[in-house]
Design a protein around this motif. Structure first.
Motif, PDB file in Angstrom:
ATOM      1  N   LYS A   1       0.832  -1.202   0.000  1.00 63.35           N
ATOM      2  CA  LYS A   1       0.000   0.000   0.000  1.00 63.35           C
ATOM      3  C   LYS A   1       0.867   1.252   0.000  1.00 63.35           C
ATOM      4  CE  LYS A   1      -3.940  -2.081   2.435  1.00 63.35           C
ATOM      5  NZ  LYS A   1      -4.822  -1.976   3.624  1.00 63.35           N
ATOM      6  N   ARG A   2       0.390   2.250  -0.741  1.00 60.95           N
ATOM      7  CA  ARG A   2       1.070   3.535  -0.689  1.00 60.95           C
ATOM      8  C   ARG A   2       0.823   4.201   0.661  1.00 60.95           C
ATOM      9  NH1 ARG A   2      -0.656   6.532  -6.303  1.00 60.95           N
ATOM     10  NH2 ARG A   2       0.018   4.912  -7.785  1.00 60.95           N
ATOM     11  N   VAL A   3       1.804   4.959   1.090  1.00 61.99           N
ATOM     12  CA  VAL A   3       1.626   5.774   2.294  1.00 61.99           C
ATOM     13  C   VAL A   3       0.979   7.088   1.866  1.00 61.99           C
ATOM     14  CG1 VAL A   3       2.765   6.958   4.205  1.00 61.99           C
ATOM     15  CG2 VAL A   3       3.658   4.755   3.388  1.00 61.99           C
ATOM     16  N   PRO A   4      -0.235   7.399   2.340  1.00 63.84           N
ATOM     17  CA  PRO A   4      -0.860   8.679   1.969  1.00 63.84           C
ATOM     18  C   PRO A   4       0.010   9.858   2.385  1.00 63.84           C
ATOM     19  CG  PRO A   4      -2.454   7.218   3.008  1.00 63.84           C
ATOM     20  CD  PRO A   4      -1.111   6.584   3.201  1.00 63.84           C
ATOM     21  N   ARG A   5       0.105  10.858   1.506  1.00 63.77           N
ATOM     22  CA  ARG A   5       0.895  12.058   1.771  1.00 63.77           C
ATOM     23  C   ARG A   5      -0.044  13.251   1.860  1.00 63.77           C
ATOM     24  NH1 ARG A   5       4.306  12.831  -3.173  1.00 63.77           N
ATOM     25  NH2 ARG A   5       2.296  12.349  -4.129  1.00 63.77           N
ATOM     26  N   VAL A   6      -0.061  13.924   3.006  1.00 64.69           N
ATOM     27  CA  VAL A   6      -0.989  15.039   3.181  1.00 64.69           C
ATOM     28  C   VAL A   6      -0.287  16.217   3.836  1.00 64.69           C
ATOM     29  CG1 VAL A   6      -2.983  13.509   3.370  1.00 64.69           C
ATOM     30  CG2 VAL A   6      -1.773  14.192   5.446  1.00 64.69           C
ATOM     31  N   ALA A   7      -0.918  17.378   3.722  1.00 64.56           N
ATOM     32  CA  ALA A   7      -0.407  18.592   4.354  1.00 64.56           C
ATOM     33  C   ALA A   7      -0.995  18.736   5.751  1.00 64.56           C
ATOM     34  CB  ALA A   7      -0.762  19.811   3.517  1.00 64.56           C
ATOM     35  N   GLY A   8      -0.180  19.243   6.666  1.00 66.94           N
ATOM     36  CA  GLY A   8      -0.652  19.537   8.010  1.00 66.94           C
ATOM     37  C   GLY A   8      -1.296  20.912   8.069  1.00 66.94           C
ATOM     38  N   PRO A   9      -1.864  21.277   9.208  1.00 59.59           N
ATOM     39  CA  PRO A   9      -2.587  22.557   9.318  1.00 59.59           C
ATOM     40  C   PRO A   9      -1.706  23.781   9.149  1.00 59.59           C
ATOM     41  CG  PRO A   9      -2.372  21.474  11.460  1.00 59.59           C
ATOM     42  CD  PRO A   9      -1.947  20.476  10.444  1.00 59.59           C
ATOM     43  N   LEU A  10      -0.461  23.733   9.610  1.00 57.72           N
ATOM     44  CA  LEU A  10       0.410  24.902   9.467  1.00 57.72           C
ATOM     45  C   LEU A  10       0.778  25.128   8.004  1.00 57.72           C
ATOM     46  CD1 LEU A  10       2.823  24.490  12.512  1.00 57.72           C
ATOM     47  CD2 LEU A  10       0.877  26.042  12.293  1.00 57.72           C
ATOM     48  N   LEU A  11       1.054  24.047   7.287  1.00 55.93           N
ATOM     49  CA  LEU A  11       1.401  24.178   5.873  1.00 55.93           C
ATOM     50  C   LEU A  11       0.221  24.717   5.078  1.00 55.93           C
ATOM     51  CD1 LEU A  11       3.238  23.845   3.485  1.00 55.93           C
ATOM     52  CD2 LEU A  11       2.703  21.400   3.432  1.00 55.93           C
ATOM     53  N   LYS A  12      -0.961  24.198   5.349  1.00 57.43           N
ATOM     54  CA  LYS A  12      -2.132  24.682   4.616  1.00 57.43           C
ATOM     55  C   LYS A  12      -2.424  26.146   4.953  1.00 57.43           C
ATOM     56  CE  LYS A  12      -6.584  23.469   2.828  1.00 57.43           C
ATOM     57  NZ  LYS A  12      -7.522  22.397   2.512  1.00 57.43           N
ATOM     58  N   LYS A  13      -2.213  26.522   6.198  1.00 59.18           N
ATOM     59  CA  LYS A  13      -2.414  27.923   6.600  1.00 59.18           C
ATOM     60  C   LYS A  13      -1.476  28.840   5.823  1.00 59.18           C
ATOM     61  CE  LYS A  13      -1.737  30.988  10.573  1.00 59.18           C
ATOM     62  NZ  LYS A  13      -1.304  31.052  11.994  1.00 59.18           N
ATOM     63  N   GLU A  14      -0.196  28.473   5.741  1.00 55.68           N
ATOM     64  CA  GLU A  14       0.769  29.296   5.021  1.00 55.68           C
ATOM     65  C   GLU A  14       0.440  29.355   3.531  1.00 55.68           C
ATOM     66  OE1 GLU A  14       3.312  31.112   6.121  1.00 55.68           O
ATOM     67  OE2 GLU A  14       2.890  30.646   8.211  1.00 55.68           O
ATOM     68  N   ALA A  15       0.008  28.216   2.971  1.00 63.62           N
ATOM     69  CA  ALA A  15      -0.353  28.192   1.554  1.00 63.62           C
ATOM     70  C   ALA A  15      -1.540  29.102   1.286  1.00 63.62           C
ATOM     71  CB  ALA A  15      -0.669  26.755   1.126  1.00 63.62           C
ATOM     72  N   LYS A  16      -2.499  29.146   2.210  1.00 61.97           N
ATOM     73  CA  LYS A  16      -3.667  30.012   2.039  1.00 61.97           C
ATOM     74  C   LYS A  16      -3.271  31.485   2.099  1.00 61.97           C
ATOM     75  CE  LYS A  16      -8.359  30.884   3.708  1.00 61.97           C
ATOM     76  NZ  LYS A  16      -8.215  32.358   3.584  1.00 61.97           N
ATOM     77  N   ILE A  17      -2.369  31.817   3.027  1.00 61.51           N
ATOM     78  CA  ILE A  17      -1.909  33.205   3.136  1.00 61.51           C
ATOM     79  C   ILE A  17      -1.265  33.644   1.829  1.00 61.51           C
ATOM     80  CG2 ILE A  17      -0.204  34.695   4.257  1.00 61.51           C
ATOM     81  CD1 ILE A  17      -0.744  33.115   6.848  1.00 61.51           C
ATOM     82  N   LEU A  18      -0.407  32.776   1.275  1.00 70.30           N
ATOM     83  CA  LEU A  18       0.259  33.108   0.017  1.00 70.30           C
ATOM     84  C   LEU A  18      -0.741  33.206  -1.127  1.00 70.30           C
ATOM     85  CD1 LEU A  18       2.809  33.601  -1.600  1.00 70.30           C
ATOM     86  CD2 LEU A  18       3.114  31.129  -1.801  1.00 70.30           C
ATOM     87  N   ALA A  19      -1.706  32.278  -1.177  1.00 70.01           N
ATOM     88  CA  ALA A  19      -2.719  32.306  -2.240  1.00 70.01           C
ATOM     89  C   ALA A  19      -3.574  33.568  -2.140  1.00 70.01           C
ATOM     90  CB  ALA A  19      -3.589  31.057  -2.151  1.00 70.01           C
ATOM     91  N   ASP A  20      -3.949  33.952  -0.917  1.00 67.57           N
ATOM     92  CA  ASP A  20      -4.744  35.171  -0.728  1.00 67.57           C
ATOM     93  C   ASP A  20      -3.956  36.405  -1.172  1.00 67.57           C
ATOM     94  OD1 ASP A  20      -6.800  33.652   0.249  1.00 67.57           O
ATOM     95  OD2 ASP A  20      -6.440  34.132   2.359  1.00 67.57           O
ATOM     96  N   PHE A  21      -2.655  36.408  -0.865  1.00 76.36           N
ATOM     97  CA  PHE A  21      -1.804  37.528  -1.268  1.00 76.36           C
ATOM     98  C   PHE A  21      -1.743  37.645  -2.795  1.00 76.36           C
ATOM     99  CE2 PHE A  21       2.568  38.409  -2.773  1.00 76.36           C
ATOM    100  CZ  PHE A  21       2.577  39.781  -2.579  1.00 76.36           C
ATOM    101  N   LEU A  22      -1.485  36.513  -3.468  1.00 79.28           N
ATOM    102  CA  LEU A  22      -1.394  36.534  -4.928  1.00 79.28           C
ATOM    103  C   LEU A  22      -2.729  36.935  -5.552  1.00 79.28           C
ATOM    104  CD1 LEU A  22       0.730  33.313  -5.548  1.00 79.28           C
ATOM    105  CD2 LEU A  22       1.494  35.697  -5.637  1.00 79.28           C
ATOM    106  N   ASN A  23      -3.816  36.479  -4.963  1.00 78.54           N
ATOM    107  CA  ASN A  23      -5.148  36.828  -5.463  1.00 78.54           C
ATOM    108  C   ASN A  23      -5.399  38.330  -5.335  1.00 78.54           C
ATOM    109  OD1 ASN A  23      -7.830  36.009  -6.451  1.00 78.54           O
ATOM    110  ND2 ASN A  23      -8.531  36.638  -4.415  1.00 78.54           N
ATOM    111  N   ALA A  24      -4.976  38.894  -4.177  1.00 78.02           N
ATOM    112  CA  ALA A  24      -5.163  40.331  -3.959  1.00 78.02           C
ATOM    113  C   ALA A  24      -4.326  41.141  -4.940  1.00 78.02           C
ATOM    114  CB  ALA A  24      -4.791  40.686  -2.521  1.00 78.02           C
TER     115      ALA A  24
END
Length: 334
Positions: free
Chosen positions: A264-287
């Protein structure tokens, strides 16, 4: 026809292993083969066996298994795996960023550790066996400058202070293997095997081994104990936002390599801190892209890691308008 080889061999006995995941084929013509020099004596047949195993029966969303950048809204998180697996008793390997300043063997600034407490505590409460991995400084570079002290664990490169501080913040024991010079040695593996549900372990500094920064597939398998049913990863979580851009073994393990002994493959996921930082960057680029006509962008960049910041500046250039500015100071200015 044109063979280019490079090696960074220091005090090791190496064995060449074909890196199947990096072989590129065009039609019937073989165009590229990578050879890894493997100090862990992983046989080629083991690699082949790992890569040819069947994937998970219940797959994660396609975005979770597709390498490369993707919008943060589609970033697979631990919430995506909860319908597919229970965390109780599972070994969850988490890449954290505990690269914190130390002073006389104590954490001088513990913000990065404190930010992880909520998530680590939640994993523990779910009954997961939590294995935390992080780097601290660049120990191999330090050892290379002082060959007579090669492998010496110091107050500047030991993860013990971070483990002790995390233990204080969690209010529970955090296991660490004191004196270990490698994140993949047998003592660390034995400690992982002995972890009970809800317990937490911090591995030795993952940069104690050159396989980390080289993203050596054999090192990846050893780091996640993928040939040991009593210690291998059930889930991989990347929650180290500051190092997530690096293609290292602990931050960018290939799905082709992250295959357990049961196929079986080991699922690879993002933790809450990584997703938070990605959202901040995405919001910045969107703005930036949706700002009104005449809206001016002024960016300020400084610091020492110039190469990392140059990539971001280059990515921003197509979004710049007349009148926008980038202010550069610190070491970047030189």
């Amino acid at each position: 026809e044109n063979l280019v080889m490079g090696s960074e061999v220091v005090a090791h006995s190496w064995k060449p292993v074909l890196d199947l995941s990096s072989v590129m084929v065009s039609g019937r013509r073989l165009v590229m083969v990578n050879i890894w020099y493997d100090p862990w004596m992983i046989e080629l047949e083991v690699r082949k066996k790992a890569l040819l195993k069947k994937p998970l029966v219940a797959e994660l969303p396609e975005e979770a298994q597709t390498p490369g950048p993707r919008p943060y809204e589609k970033m697979a998180t631990i919430d995506d795996v909860l319908p597919l697996m229970t965390l109780k008793g599972k070994r969850v390997y988490v890449r954290e960023d505990y690269n914190v300043p130390l002073e006389e063997g104590q954490t001088k600034e513990d913000l990065r550790i404190r930010e992880t407490v909520k998530f680590v505590e939640w994993l523990s409460q779910q009954g997961a066996r939590v294995i935390l991995m992080s780097h601290l400084g660049r120990p191999i570079d330090e050892w290379a400058s002082r060959p007579q002290e090669w492998g010496k664990i110091t107050q500047e490169n030991s993860m013990d202070p971070a483990a002790e501080r995390l233990s204080e913040l969690l209010g529970q024991k955090v296991v660490s293997v004191k004196g270990s010079q490698s994140p993949i040695d047998s003592r660390v593996t034995e400690a992982i095997r002995e972890l009970k549900p809800g317990e937490v372990l911090v591995t030795p500094n993952i940069r104690f081994d050159s396989g980390e920064e080289a993203n050596n597939p054999a090192f990846v398998r050893a780091l996640f104990r993928l040939d040991d049913p009593q210690a291998e990863a059930d889930l991989y979580v990347n929650d180290a936002a500051a190092t997530a851009h690096r293609a290292h073994a602990s931050t960018g393990p290939s799905e082709l390599v992250l295959v357990r002994s049961d196929g079986k493959r080991v699922p690879r996921v993002a933790g809450p801190l990584l997703k938070k930082e990605a959202k901040i960057l995405a919001d910045f680029l969107n703005a930036v892209e949706k700002r009104p006509q005449g809206g001016r962008l002024v960016m300020h960049q400084g610091g020492a890691k110039v190469s990392d910041k140059l990539g971001f500046i280059e990515g921003m250039m197509p979004r710049m308008r007349d009148g926008d500015a980038i202010l550069v100071d610190g070491q970047m200015a030189y």
